[in-house]
Design a protein around this motif. Structure first.
Motif, PDB file in Angstrom:
ATOM      1  N   CYS A 174      -6.580  -9.330  -1.389  1.00 21.83           N
ATOM      2  CA  CYS A 174      -6.340 -10.756  -1.466  1.00 21.83           C
ATOM      3  C   CYS A 174      -6.777 -11.328  -0.083  1.00 21.83           C
ATOM      4  O   CYS A 174      -7.395 -12.429  -0.307  1.00 21.83           O
ATOM      5  CB  CYS A 174      -5.075 -11.159  -1.737  1.00 21.83           C
ATOM      6  N   GLY A 175      -6.734 -10.570   0.965  1.00 24.08           N
ATOM      7  CA  GLY A 175      -7.316 -11.101   2.343  1.00 24.08           C
ATOM      8  C   GLY A 175      -6.226 -12.156   2.918  1.00 24.08           C
ATOM      9  O   GLY A 175      -6.430 -12.606   4.054  1.00 24.08           O
TER      10      GLY A 175
ATOM     11  N   CYS B  76      -0.985  -8.904  -1.094  1.00 24.25           N
ATOM     12  CA  CYS B  76      -0.933  -7.625  -2.175  1.00 24.25           C
ATOM     13  C   CYS B  76      -0.727  -6.340  -1.355  1.00 24.25           C
ATOM     14  O   CYS B  76      -0.218  -5.497  -2.113  1.00 24.25           O
ATOM     15  CB  CYS B  76      -2.146  -7.621  -2.820  1.00 24.25           C
ATOM     16  N   PHE B  77      -0.655  -6.415  -0.047  1.00 22.41           N
ATOM     17  CA  PHE B  77      -0.316  -4.968   0.674  1.00 22.41           C
ATOM     18  C   PHE B  77      -1.344  -3.705   0.608  1.00 22.41           C
ATOM     19  O   PHE B  77      -0.908  -2.849   0.653  1.00 22.41           O
ATOM     20  CB  PHE B  77       1.227  -4.512   0.433  1.00 22.41           C
TER      21      PHE B  77
ATOM     22  N   CYS C 183      -4.021  -3.544   2.195  1.00 28.20           N
ATOM     23  CA  CYS C 183      -4.583  -3.331   3.412  1.00 28.20           C
ATOM     24  C   CYS C 183      -3.639  -2.736   4.393  1.00 28.20           C
ATOM     25  O   CYS C 183      -4.364  -2.721   5.508  1.00 28.20           O
ATOM     26  CB  CYS C 183      -5.169  -4.516   3.817  1.00 28.20           C
TER      27      CYS C 183
ATOM     28  N   CYS D  45      -5.160  -7.619   7.089  1.00 25.18           N
ATOM     29  CA  CYS D  45      -5.887  -9.009   6.750  1.00 25.18           C
ATOM     30  C   CYS D  45      -4.942 -10.194   7.456  1.00 25.18           C
ATOM     31  O   CYS D  45      -5.658 -11.094   7.888  1.00 25.18           O
ATOM     32  CB  CYS D  45      -5.724  -9.236   5.233  1.00 25.18           C
TER      33      CYS D  45
HETATM   34  S1  FES Z   1      -5.657  -7.725   1.418  1.00 22.58           S
HETATM   35 FE1  FES Z   1      -3.843  -8.377   0.425  1.00 22.58          FE
HETATM   36  S2  FES Z   1      -2.192  -8.196   1.763  1.00 22.58           S
HETATM   37 FE2  FES Z   1      -3.930  -7.868   2.929  1.00 22.58          FE
END
Ligand code: FES
Ligand SMILES: Cc1cc2nc3c(=O)[nH]c(=O)nc-3n(C[C@H](O)[C@H](O)[C@H](O)COP(=O)(O)OP(=O)(O)OC[C@H]3O[C@@H](n4cnc5c(N)ncnc54)[C@H](O)[C@@H]3O)c2cc1C
Length: 287
Positions: free
Chosen positions: A249-250, A254-255, A257, A273
């Motif tokens: 998601c950036g 979503c966790f 990363c 992110c």
């Molecule tokens: S890419 Fe989704 S929380 Fe970091």
């Protein structure tokens, strides 16, 4: 610091150009005055090709260069590797790209005598703007930020072979002292020298800079960043790394990363992110 996407905007904008600048490596430019006015070195954008649904999810690409003179362009550099980058590589000027950003914390400007940037492969992308800011030739961001905070910038740049080295002229024009290391010994001028790891090149620069106050910044494959972090720790030099963990998601939702941040005995997952991508290397638990 947590950097949610509160300064980010989302646009679909035509490509100004999409040029090959090294083997499997392209530089794309798009017009995004609002983003160009607020982005800082070390931040990234989530990029999609809106012409297709595969991949559905964008990919993170670091800021490579941006105009701060009002002309409003942003350059990103990418290695043609998998789904998104192969599809981007097919695009001609005028084709739309979808971009969200800027995202992430970016590098903190810190006064130092000698800034040493260490990159492996496409990990070089966050460093052109950092070098310009550190040398004082360009300022970034909407809020006033320090610039001209290093009197010398060295760039240790490692690649599989010389044909993958991208943007050398731009780094030189930004005032960087270049130290090239290639796995096969090939050199940008076509000659061949000893194969060298970028960490060996870093050690040479550090040995020649012992009397100086140094700061290291690093981006590239994880084993290389870990080795650079170890060198920095052994020599008691501050080191910031920009992690390239895959992101969905950036923007913190979503966790996908996460990286282990803390100490071996007491760490927690942090989202690259929004809490990164730049972390103090001493805070990263690598395994
Ligand atoms: S890419 Fe989704 S929380 Fe970091
Ligand atoms: C903060 C940040 C900044 C970044 N900045 C840049 C940048 O400036 N430039 C840049 O080029 N990259 C950058 N990246 C990496 C970038 O986000 C992408 O991961 C990268 O471009 C690959 O995306 P892709 O869709 O082309 O590849 P993907 O399709 O996601 O594939 C990634 C890898 O997986 C392999 N793969 C894909 N599908 C399969 C399969 N089915 N089985 C086995 N292997 C498979 C591919 O061969 C490839 O090696 C950055 C990442 C982060 C987190």
């Amino acid at each position: 610091m947590t950097c949610f996407a509160d300064t980010a905007t989302s646009i679909v904008t035509p490509l100004v150009h999409n040029q090959t600048i090294a083997q499997d490596t392209k530089r794309m430019r798009f017009h995004a005055p609002e983003m160009a006015a607020c982005v800082i070195p070390g931040q990234f954008f989530m990029v999609r090709n809106p012409a297709g649904n595969d991949p559905l999810i964008g990919r993170a690409l670091a800021l490579y260069d941006a105009a701060q003179d009002g002309s409003g362009w942003i350059d990103l550099v990418y290695l043609v590797k998998g789904k998104l980058t192969s599809s981007l590589a097919q695009l001609h000027p005028g084709a739309p790209v979808s971009v969200w950003g800027p995202l992430g914390n970016g590098f903190t400007p810190k006064t130092t005598e000698h800034l040493i940037m260490v990159a492996g492969g496409i990990g070089q992308t966050p460093f052109l703007t950092l070098a310009k800011e550190a040398m004082g030739s360009q300022a970034f961001g909407k809020q006033p930020r320090a610039s001209g905070y290093a009197s010398k910038v060295s760039f240790c740049y490692g690649a599989r072979k010389a044909s993958y080295l991208a943007g050398l002229d731009q780094f030189e024009s930004a005032g960087c002292r270049l130290h090239i290391a290639t796995d096969d010994g090939s050199r940008p001028d076509g000659s061949t020298a000893q194969p060298q790891l970028v960490t060996e090149s870093l050690l040479q620069v550090l040995d020649a800079s012992q009397a100086e106050n140094c700061r290291i910044v690093c981006c590239g494959p994880e084993p290389m960043m870990e080795a650079v972090a170890q060198i920095a720790e052994q020599r008691n030099i501050e080191c910031d790394v920009s992690l390239e963990t895959p992101m969905a998601c950036g923007i913190g939702l979503c966790f996908t990363c996460v990286a282990k941040i803390g100490t071996e005995a007491d760490w927690d997952y942090k989202r690259t992110c929004v809490e990164g991508p730049v972390f103090d290397s001493r805070s990263i638990v690598w395994h």
